[in-house]
Design a protein around this motif. Structure first.
Motif, PDB file in Angstrom:
ATOM      1  N   LEU A  21      19.537 -46.045-130.226  1.00 18.39           N
ATOM      2  CA  LEU A  21      19.468 -46.937-131.405  1.00 18.39           C
ATOM      3  C   LEU A  21      18.511 -46.553-132.552  1.00 18.39           C
ATOM      4  N   PRO A  22      17.179 -46.107-132.504  1.00 20.49           N
ATOM      5  CA  PRO A  22      16.301 -45.823-133.345  1.00 20.49           C
ATOM      6  C   PRO A  22      16.937 -44.826-134.483  1.00 20.49           C
ATOM      7  N   SER A  23      17.695 -43.787-133.854  1.00 20.21           N
ATOM      8  CA  SER A  23      18.464 -42.988-134.798  1.00 20.21           C
ATOM      9  C   SER A  23      19.466 -43.560-135.792  1.00 20.21           C
ATOM     10  N   VAL A  24      20.276 -44.653-135.159  1.00 28.74           N
ATOM     11  CA  VAL A  24      21.061 -45.462-135.966  1.00 28.74           C
ATOM     12  C   VAL A  24      20.324 -46.165-137.234  1.00 28.74           C
ATOM     13  N   ALA A  25      19.171 -46.766-136.751  1.00 29.54           N
ATOM     14  CA  ALA A  25      18.471 -47.463-137.581  1.00 29.54           C
ATOM     15  C   ALA A  25      17.805 -46.621-138.602  1.00 29.54           C
ATOM     16  N   VAL A  26      17.219 -45.362-138.258  1.00 34.01           N
ATOM     17  CA  VAL A  26      16.903 -44.527-139.262  1.00 34.01           C
ATOM     18  C   VAL A  26      17.806 -44.102-140.431  1.00 34.01           C
ATOM     19  N   HIS A  27      19.039 -43.810-139.978  1.00 28.35           N
ATOM     20  CA  HIS A  27      20.309 -43.606-140.740  1.00 28.35           C
ATOM     21  C   HIS A  27      20.731 -44.858-141.713  1.00 28.35           C
ATOM     22  N   TYR A  28      20.669 -45.891-140.979  1.00 34.34           N
ATOM     23  CA  TYR A  28      20.602 -47.194-141.951  1.00 34.34           C
ATOM     24  C   TYR A  28      19.760 -47.401-143.233  1.00 34.34           C
ATOM     25  N   GLU A  29      18.672 -47.034-142.733  1.00 37.04           N
ATOM     26  CA  GLU A  29      17.301 -46.920-143.846  1.00 37.04           C
ATOM     27  C   GLU A  29      17.635 -45.908-145.107  1.00 37.04           C
ATOM     28  N   MET A  74      26.415 -44.149-136.071  1.00 40.85           N
ATOM     29  CA  MET A  74      26.342 -43.268-137.266  1.00 40.85           C
ATOM     30  C   MET A  74      27.734 -43.232-137.854  1.00 40.85           C
ATOM     31  N   ALA A  75      28.661 -43.208-137.036  1.00 39.77           N
ATOM     32  CA  ALA A  75      30.084 -43.280-137.705  1.00 39.77           C
ATOM     33  C   ALA A  75      30.393 -44.444-138.447  1.00 39.77           C
ATOM     34  N   SER A  76      29.586 -45.525-137.956  1.00 42.89           N
ATOM     35  CA  SER A  76      30.021 -46.679-138.753  1.00 42.89           C
ATOM     36  C   SER A  76      29.226 -46.726-139.959  1.00 42.89           C
ATOM     37  N   ILE A  77      27.927 -46.179-140.201  1.00 46.35           N
ATOM     38  CA  ILE A  77      27.312 -46.369-141.359  1.00 46.35           C
ATOM     39  C   ILE A  77      28.176 -45.469-142.571  1.00 46.35           C
ATOM     40  N   ILE A  78      28.643 -44.369-141.955  1.00 46.42           N
ATOM     41  CA  ILE A  78      29.758 -43.634-143.034  1.00 46.42           C
ATOM     42  C   ILE A  78      31.068 -43.871-143.119  1.00 46.42           C
ATOM     43  N   ASN A  79      31.287 -45.049-142.302  1.00 44.11           N
ATOM     44  CA  ASN A  79      32.915 -45.532-142.420  1.00 44.11           C
ATOM     45  C   ASN A  79      33.700 -44.363-142.117  1.00 44.11           C
ATOM     46  N   ASN A  80      33.601 -43.838-140.879  1.00 44.61           N
ATOM     47  CA  ASN A  80      34.673 -42.701-140.532  1.00 44.61           C
ATOM     48  C   ASN A  80      34.851 -42.970-138.995  1.00 44.61           C
ATOM     49  N   LYS A  81      35.772 -43.813-138.744  1.00 43.16           N
ATOM     50  CA  LYS A  81      36.505 -44.030-137.314  1.00 43.16           C
ATOM     51  C   LYS A  81      36.800 -42.933-136.601  1.00 43.16           C
ATOM     52  N   PRO A 125      25.268 -54.956-132.841  1.00 46.76           N
ATOM     53  CA  PRO A 125      24.361 -56.033-133.670  1.00 46.76           C
ATOM     54  C   PRO A 125      23.390 -55.408-134.660  1.00 46.76           C
ATOM     55  N   LEU A 126      22.989 -54.239-134.546  1.00 45.34           N
ATOM     56  CA  LEU A 126      22.001 -53.449-135.502  1.00 45.34           C
ATOM     57  C   LEU A 126      22.550 -53.300-136.823  1.00 45.34           C
ATOM     58  N   LEU A 127      24.051 -53.065-136.571  1.00 42.33           N
ATOM     59  CA  LEU A 127      24.726 -52.745-137.890  1.00 42.33           C
ATOM     60  C   LEU A 127      25.057 -54.167-138.739  1.00 42.33           C
ATOM     61  N   LEU A 128      24.882 -55.113-137.939  1.00 42.25           N
ATOM     62  CA  LEU A 128      25.192 -56.510-138.621  1.00 42.25           C
ATOM     63  C   LEU A 128      23.913 -57.191-139.004  1.00 42.25           C
ATOM     64  N   GLY A 129      22.713 -56.475-138.670  1.00 42.03           N
ATOM     65  CA  GLY A 129      21.480 -56.999-139.215  1.00 42.03           C
ATOM     66  C   GLY A 129      20.639 -57.752-138.217  1.00 42.03           C
ATOM     67  N   GLU A 130      21.293 -57.965-136.972  1.00 38.44           N
ATOM     68  CA  GLU A 130      20.791 -58.853-135.962  1.00 38.44           C
ATOM     69  C   GLU A 130      19.453 -58.252-135.401  1.00 38.44           C
ATOM     70  N   TYR A 131      19.295 -56.884-135.371  1.00 41.17           N
ATOM     71  CA  TYR A 131      18.024 -56.204-135.050  1.00 41.17           C
ATOM     72  C   TYR A 131      17.009 -56.223-136.029  1.00 41.17           C
ATOM     73  N   ASP A 132      17.137 -56.803-137.236  1.00 43.85           N
ATOM     74  CA  ASP A 132      16.393 -56.368-138.471  1.00 43.85           C
ATOM     75  C   ASP A 132      14.983 -56.935-137.866  1.00 43.85           C
ATOM     76  N   GLY A 133      14.052 -56.262-138.164  1.00 45.68           N
ATOM     77  CA  GLY A 133      12.612 -56.667-137.630  1.00 45.68           C
ATOM     78  C   GLY A 133      12.246 -56.188-136.422  1.00 45.68           C
ATOM     79  N   LEU A 134      13.172 -55.756-135.549  1.00 43.05           N
ATOM     80  CA  LEU A 134      12.731 -55.000-134.238  1.00 43.05           C
ATOM     81  C   LEU A 134      12.189 -53.737-134.498  1.00 43.05           C
ATOM     82  N   ASP A 135      11.074 -53.272-133.643  1.00 43.50           N
ATOM     83  CA  ASP A 135      10.664 -51.942-133.743  1.00 43.50           C
ATOM     84  C   ASP A 135      11.430 -50.955-132.625  1.00 43.50           C
ATOM     85  N   ASP A 136      11.089 -49.876-132.822  1.00 42.42           N
ATOM     86  CA  ASP A 136      11.750 -48.924-131.943  1.00 42.42           C
ATOM     87  C   ASP A 136      11.388 -49.209-130.086  1.00 42.42           C
TER      88      ASP A 136
END
Length: 250
Positions: free
Chosen positions: A132-140, A191-198, A219-230
């Motif tokens: 999940l932290p890697s997904v958060a990093v790419h989201y950033e 990661m695939a969701s971030i670049i929209n490549n199913k 939930p991370l991609l929907l912003g539900e984990y915003d503010g959570l640390d690694d």
């Protein structure tokens, strides 16, 4: 080859931000000795380490700024953990749990069982730490470093291609295989969701991994984990895939 930090202002700004937060600079190098890894890093936690070290695989020179940003952000996120416990490692029970499962197969000699169990458990904990932290990093990166969009897409494709290797691992007890695949699928789905490549998720979907991965990363991609640390993201993942016995924080 020296790393051209000035080419993309956002990468230089990120390195400066890390130095401000941690009190130590980041040294970024191109490296040809890190095997199949795209990039890696060593966080300078002790006084004996004057700088954080980021290594980018020279084979991926064309996407070096995205890969460097990934590692810089991983280090930065460690300093944002609310607890004084910063690093995840094997739990005392991890080797016993994995050894018990490996005893069910004939491919591991008895005199090598503990060493092999430690190797497998160590790799699983690394995957758990990064999913999940890697997904958060790419989201950033998508949000704050838009000029790296083309590089980021290629970096994500390369990461998912590496993750696909986990689908080829067979011959181990089912829980080990499933943990490995679920962690790879979780990171890949995010990661695939971030670049929209199913299409990148088709191999995982065929093994029934898409649903569980979406439940963890969605939930991370929907912003539900915003503010959570690694630490919090890792605990969410461990809980959802029943891997809480394998890790601890130090």
């Amino acid at each position: 080859m020296n790393f051209d930090l000035d080419t993309h202002p956002s990468v230089k700004l990120l390195a400066q931000q890390l130095e401000k937060v941690s009190g130590k600079p980041a040294m970024i190098v191109m490296d040809s000795s890190i095997g199949d890894m795209l990039s890696t890093q060593v966080t300078a936690r002790s006084s004996a380490q004057p700088a954080h070290l980021v290594k980018v695989n020279q084979k991926y020179n064309s996407i070096r700024h995205a890969l460097a940003s990934v590692q810089l952000r991983h280090i930065l996120r460690r300093y944002q953990i609310k607890s004084p416990l910063k690093d995840v490692t094997l739990s005392p029970k991890a080797i016993d749990v994995i050894s018990e499962q490996l005893e069910q197969v004939d491919r591991v000699p008895a005199d090598q069982l503990e060493q092999f169990a430690q190797h497998i458990a160590g790799n699983l904990v690394i995957q758990l730490r990064s999913a999940l932290p890697s997904v958060a990093v790419h989201y950033e990166i998508q949000k704050y470093q838009a000029e790296l969009w083309d590089q980021q897409q290629e970096a994500i494709k390369a990461t998912i291609n590496n993750n696909l290797q986990s689908l080829k691992e067979t011959g181990f007890p089912a829980p080990l295989v499933r943990w490995n695949r679920l962690l790879a699928a979780t990171e890949s789905f995010g990661m695939a969701s971030i670049i929209n490549n199913k299409s990148l998720m088709v191999p995982f979907e065929s093994l029934g991994l898409l649903g569980p991965a979406k439940e963890i990363a969605g939930p991370l991609l929907l912003g539900e984990y915003d503010g959570l640390d690694d630490l919090e993201l890792v605990e969410i993942t461990a809980d959802k895939i029943n891997m809480t016995e394998l890790h601890q924080w130090i």
